[in-house]
Design a protein around this motif. Structure first.
Motif, PDB file in Angstrom:
ATOM      1  N   UNK A 187      71.075  37.234  38.787  1.00  0.00           N
ATOM      2  CA  UNK A 187      72.431  36.808  38.433  1.00  0.00           C
ATOM      3  C   UNK A 187      72.922  35.719  39.386  1.00  0.00           C
ATOM      4  N   UNK A 188      72.598  35.865  40.661  1.00  0.00           N
ATOM      5  CA  UNK A 188      72.983  34.849  41.640  1.00  0.00           C
ATOM      6  C   UNK A 188      72.183  33.569  41.416  1.00  0.00           C
ATOM      7  N   UNK A 189      70.893  33.714  41.197  1.00  0.00           N
ATOM      8  CA  UNK A 189      70.026  32.537  41.002  1.00  0.00           C
ATOM      9  C   UNK A 189      70.440  31.737  39.783  1.00  0.00           C
ATOM     10  N   UNK A 190      70.987  32.392  38.777  1.00  0.00           N
ATOM     11  CA  UNK A 190      71.383  31.694  37.547  1.00  0.00           C
ATOM     12  C   UNK A 190      72.392  30.585  37.814  1.00  0.00           C
ATOM     13  N   UNK A 191      73.207  30.753  38.846  1.00  0.00           N
ATOM     14  CA  UNK A 191      74.197  29.727  39.171  1.00  0.00           C
ATOM     15  C   UNK A 191      73.544  28.445  39.693  1.00  0.00           C
ATOM     16  N   UNK A 192      72.306  28.545  40.151  1.00  0.00           N
ATOM     17  CA  UNK A 192      71.632  27.376  40.710  1.00  0.00           C
ATOM     18  C   UNK A 192      70.539  26.829  39.792  1.00  0.00           C
ATOM     19  N   UNK A 193      70.428  27.405  38.599  1.00  0.00           N
ATOM     20  CA  UNK A 193      69.434  26.922  37.646  1.00  0.00           C
ATOM     21  C   UNK A 193      69.966  25.739  36.854  1.00  0.00           C
TER      22      UNK A 193
END
Length: 279
Positions: A187-193
């Motif tokens: 969920x956190x990584x999705x913000x940087x994709x």
């Protein structure tokens, strides 16, 4: 412009310390989390006397977010539009929204102070709420930047997620617990994709914790976590000239269990010459 985020863990208990730090470190805008008070309980006078205006969202002795700024704040927004609510035993669509998000615009820079839900335990309803909260925030962020790709936008605060194994002192301690679980990290990584946002601090400061529990001598042993972040759009990242984690604020009398995360932006304010000089 100097911008910071800090989970102060009760602003009434630490107002003097927070204001002293703001003045000493020449901070223009501070996003605070866990202020733990209603608007009528906030210690406005200490901040106003130091030249800072306040915008806040607080509903009780829990949670609460705020901004302290010595520059004008515009377009104040309480919660993001699709923010889910939470109350134990209440269906999400009927649950009240907690005081976890506030947005302001300062000199054309859009800032959000965020206190992401903790999650508690992997089988707790609060964990599902946390993932839903992050997913909804991601959808809103995508929409904001699709509507205005040149927006200098930063989501900053206590994310309650440690994205990397190096962001905790011992990954084995967290196995089967929140903050490092694969769904939270995804969920956190999705913000940087797809170039949506980027961590504007880590490239300049790869190592360093932002939180140490009060228990079990966690701070003296440096058994900490990195869970406080500033994620910015590309236009925001382009403005960043330096970043730091102010570890020393975990020392001394009655500190918060979190420390400030600070970035400097190449933004010159029209109000620069009118700032109060406090010595």
């Amino acid at each position: 412009m100097r911008v910071a985020t800090w989970n102060v863990n009760s602003v009434r208990a630490r107002a003097g310390r927070v204001v002293d730090w703001l003045v000493r470190e020449d901070v223009d805008v501070l996003g605070m989390q866990e202020i733990k008070c209603k608007p009528e309980q906030f210690p406005y006078d200490l901040f106003h006397d130091a030249g800072y205006d306040i915008e806040l969202h607080g509903l009780s002795q829990w949670n609460g977010v705020a901004f302290a700024s010595r520059l004008p704040m515009e377009d104040v927004e309480i919660t993001f539009p699709s923010q889910p609510g939470f109350a134990k035993g209440v269906e999400s669509q009927d649950a009240p929204k907690e005081a976890r998000a506030i947005g302001v615009t300062v000199d054309g820079v859009r800032l959000w102070s965020l206190y992401v839900p903790n999650g508690r335990e992997l089988d707790d309803p609060h964990y599902a709420y946390k993932l839903d909260w992050l997913a909804k925030l991601h959808d809103e962020t995508t929409a904001w930047l699709a509507a205005n790709p040149q927006l200098p936008l930063a989501l900053m605060g206590d994310w309650n997620v440690a994205p990397l194994d190096t962001d905790v002192w011992d990954p084995a301690v967290f196995e089967g617990h929140t903050h490092t679980s694969p769904p939270e990290r995804a969920a956190f990584a999705a913000f940087q994709e797809k170039g949506l946002l980027q961590d504007v601090v880590r490239p300049r400061l790869p190592d360093g914790y932002t939180y140490w529990d009060y228990k079990q001598l966690r701070f003296p042993r440096n058994e900490g976590m990195r869970i406080d972040f500033i994620l910015g759009s590309q236009p925001f990242a382009d403005l960043v000239t330096s970043a730091r984690i102010d570890r020393n604020e975990r020392k001394g009398d009655a500190p918060s269990d979190h420390v400030p995360v600070v970035v400097d932006l190449a933004v010159e304010s029209e109000d620069d010459d009118g700032r109060p000089m406090i010595f």
